[in-house]
Design an enzyme around this catalytic site. Structure first.
Site, PDB file in Angstrom:
ATOM      1  N   LYS A  78      15.713-120.724 -57.338  1.00 44.90           N
ATOM      2  CA  LYS A  78      17.001-119.853 -57.811  1.00 44.90           C
ATOM      3  C   LYS A  78      17.785-119.138 -56.456  1.00 44.90           C
ATOM      4  O   LYS A  78      17.159-118.700 -55.701  1.00 44.90           O
ATOM      5  CB  LYS A  78      16.561-118.819 -58.689  1.00 44.90           C
ATOM      6  N   SER A 153      18.884-115.246 -66.707  1.00 41.03           N
ATOM      7  CA  SER A 153      19.605-115.775 -65.871  1.00 41.03           C
ATOM      8  C   SER A 153      19.180-117.031 -64.831  1.00 41.03           C
ATOM      9  O   SER A 153      19.954-117.628 -64.026  1.00 41.03           O
ATOM     10  CB  SER A 153      19.838-114.554 -64.498  1.00 41.03           C
ATOM     11  N   SER A 177      14.459-113.036 -67.498  1.00 36.97           N
ATOM     12  CA  SER A 177      15.211-114.169 -66.943  1.00 36.97           C
ATOM     13  C   SER A 177      14.441-115.348 -66.460  1.00 36.97           C
ATOM     14  O   SER A 177      15.000-116.311 -65.928  1.00 36.97           O
ATOM     15  CB  SER A 177      16.124-113.858 -65.831  1.00 36.97           C
TER      16      SER A 177
HETATM   17  N1  GLN Z   1      19.410-110.689 -69.527  1.00 35.09           N
HETATM   18  C1  GLN Z   1      19.031-109.571 -68.800  1.00 35.09           C
HETATM   19  C2  GLN Z   1      20.310-109.089 -67.896  1.00 35.09           C
HETATM   20  O1  GLN Z   1      21.175-109.404 -68.296  1.00 35.09           O
HETATM   21  C3  GLN Z   1      18.145-109.893 -67.999  1.00 35.09           C
HETATM   22  C4  GLN Z   1      18.332-110.587 -66.755  1.00 35.09           C
HETATM   23  C5  GLN Z   1      17.185-110.916 -65.825  1.00 35.09           C
HETATM   24  O2  GLN Z   1      15.881-110.738 -66.313  1.00 35.09           O
HETATM   25  N2  GLN Z   1      17.400-111.121 -64.539  1.00 35.09           N
HETATM   26  O3  GLN Z   1      20.083-107.967 -67.497  1.00 35.09           O
END
Ligand code: GLN
Length: 509
Positions: A78, A153, A177
């Site tokens: 990532k 994400s 995420s």
């Molecule tokens: N979807 C959550 C957010 O927008 C978690 C994102 C993540 O785990 N990086 O913060």
């Protein structure tokens, strides 16, 4: 008959490499070919350097170590993981063109293990999002249905692994995420115990929550990748000084299918009785079937109530933006990447403001504003302070729950992958995608998502949560479930992963 190297699990690739059935170069080339053929449409990578990848693969083949440990097996990272000399953007324009002068620990450990870096995967900007639509660069599609999101994400990593454009990948999980995109693309994804995988060289979103972890096609693969990146790191002040639990061995033991004596708690507040609002029927049905399979292997199942979990969403959306507002203050147009308006006539404040105005996307700005507000004097106690109290209550619910059972389970997500564009203008609907994953994040406990079948032809994820440092338990139970499902189906779930062409790429005789 030829074997398609890009549809296999990584443990098999390891064995094939070891017995000389392929080489790291051939394997890497097979993945690069698929990336070249399919990623224009899929959009899973932000950066691929075929020459560098083949160069490393050649060196590993020449050293004769391919197949020893992870040596010679390709991997995708990532783009939030800092990589020396390889562009790293965290999905943001503000870091466009930045080539870090060092490797984050996760990248360094994978390099030391002689894996081959295929490239950096797309992501929501600064890991803020649940669909990868907040990337400043490109849309990533779900290989199961290109009109749907791959989760976020870490959606670039999930799409790449599900589509056969990487055998496995690293994601990061702040509120879900890793687990949510894994669930929505039919993969295994594990969020390790907070502090058990180094955060050194992960571009920070919310430092008290961020954890890197594996995304893979099987539970065993996830365990093998996790073992390679885990363990104490003096460069991370929150790193736990404890040995990495034995994960691959736990996965192998779990696949034996004996769960007698294991106590499983279904979290009432996550899709249990009276708490099914917003949960798709197909998701609840697959999860119930998975629970029945666990019971069939000897587990004792009961329902466990964790009342504070109902408050996880508001607490998370105060804590994470608060920490983000502080972490993102370092992007000022001076130290890295983008600089706007530095024409000699403007002062530093103006250049900084213009850079941040142009460099950050809408969701990132929303979080910075929210977090700055929640931390401001006069509001701090009412918002941030309250959220921290809720966080403590959630941890206490876990402690009480783990007094009664060994693992807590739930759906990973309330719904299957949603259509592209359907939530991007409705932040609250987007945030709801993380309903089930947030509690484990806030409490710092490990949680895994493992596929539990399909609903309307789209994958459903089953979440298994365990006490801090009992990551091995997540892998054991997940592997038991995976094996039981594969046995019931008569085929491995990974064979259902979508492929655009049935033609084997990079086949081996
Ligand atoms: N979807 C959550 C957010 O927008 C978690 C994102 C993540 O785990 N990086 O913060």
């Amino acid at each position: 008959m030829s074997r398609d190297l890009t549809t296999s699990d990584a443990a098999t690739l390891q064995a094939v490499l070891l017995e000389g059935g392929t080489t790291s170069v051939e394997l890497t080339q097979a993945y690069l070919d698929r990336i070249a053929a399919e990623d224009a449409e899929l959009g899973s990578y932000l950066h691929v350097d075929p020459e560098a990848a083949l160069g490393r693969a050649t060196a590993i083949d020449e050293a004769g170590t391919a197949g020893t440990g992870l040596a010679g097996i390709p991997v995708a990272l990532k783009d939030v993981v800092v990589t020396q000399g390889v562009p790293t953007t965290s999905g943001s324009r503000i870091l466009e063109g930045w080539e870090p002068p060092y490797d984050g620990t996760v990248a360094a450990r994978l390099k030391a293990a002689d894996t081959v870096l295929l490239g950096k995967t797309n992501m929501d900007e600064f890991a803020m999002g649940s669909s990868t639509e907040n990337s400043a660069y490109r849309v990533t599609r779900n290989p199961w249905d290109p009109e749907r999101i791959p989760g976020g994400s870490s959606g670039g990593s999930s799409a790449a692994v599900a589509a056969g454009l990487a055998p496995w990948a690293i994601g990061t999980d702040t509120g879900g995420s890793i687990r949510q995109p894994a669930a929505l693309t039919g993969l295994v994804g594990h969020k390790p115990t907070y502090g058990s995988v180094s955060r050194y060289g992960l571009i920070a979103f919310s430092s008290s929550l961020d954890q890197a972890g594996p995304m893979a096609r099987t539970v065993l693969d996830a365990a093998l990748l996790h073992e390679a990146i885990g363990g104490h790191d003096p460069l991370d002040s929150t790193s736990i000084d404890a040995p990495v639990p034995v994960l691959a061995e736990s996965a192998r033991r779990g696949a034996g299918g004996d769960l007698s004596g294991l106590r499983v708690g279904i979290v009432r507040e996550l899709g249990g009785e009276g708490h099914t609002d917003g949960y798709e029927e197909g998701v609840l049905a697959r999860v119930a079937e998975a629970v029945a399979l666990l019971e069939g292997m000897g587990a004792e199942v009961r329902e466990v109530s964790c009342p504070a979990f109902d408050l996880a969403l508001p607490a998370y959306y105060l804590i994470a933006p608060s920490e983000a507002s502080s972490n993102l203050s370092r992007f000022d147009g001076v130290r890295y990447g983008l600089r706007v308006g530095d024409d000699g006539d403007r002062d530093l404040d103006e250049v900084m403001a213009l850079t941040r105005e142009q460099g950050f996307g809408a969701e990132v700005k929303r979080r910075i504003i929210l977090g700055t507000y929640a931390l401001s004097s006069g509001y701090y106690e009412a918002y941030y302070g309250q959220a921290q109290k809720v966080r403590t209550l959630i941890s206490r619910d876990f402690t009480a729950g783990f007094d009664q059972v060994d693992v807590l389970v739930s759906p990973t997500t309330p719904t299957v992958a949603f259509p592209l564009g359907s939530r991007v203008d409705d932040p609250v609907a987007m945030y709801a995608a993380d309903l089930c994953t947030l509690p484990a994040s806030l409490a710092g406990v490990p949680a895994i998502s493992v596929p539990c079948g399909l609903s309307d032809g789209l994958p459903v994820g089953f979440q298994i949560m365990a006490p801090a440092l009992a990551d091995d338990r997540c892998y054991q139970v997940a592997a038991a479930l995976e094996a039981a499902q594969d046995a019931a189906r008569g085929s491995r779930f990974l064979d259902q992963l979508p492929r655009r062409d049935a033609q084997p790429a990079g086949g081996v005789a």
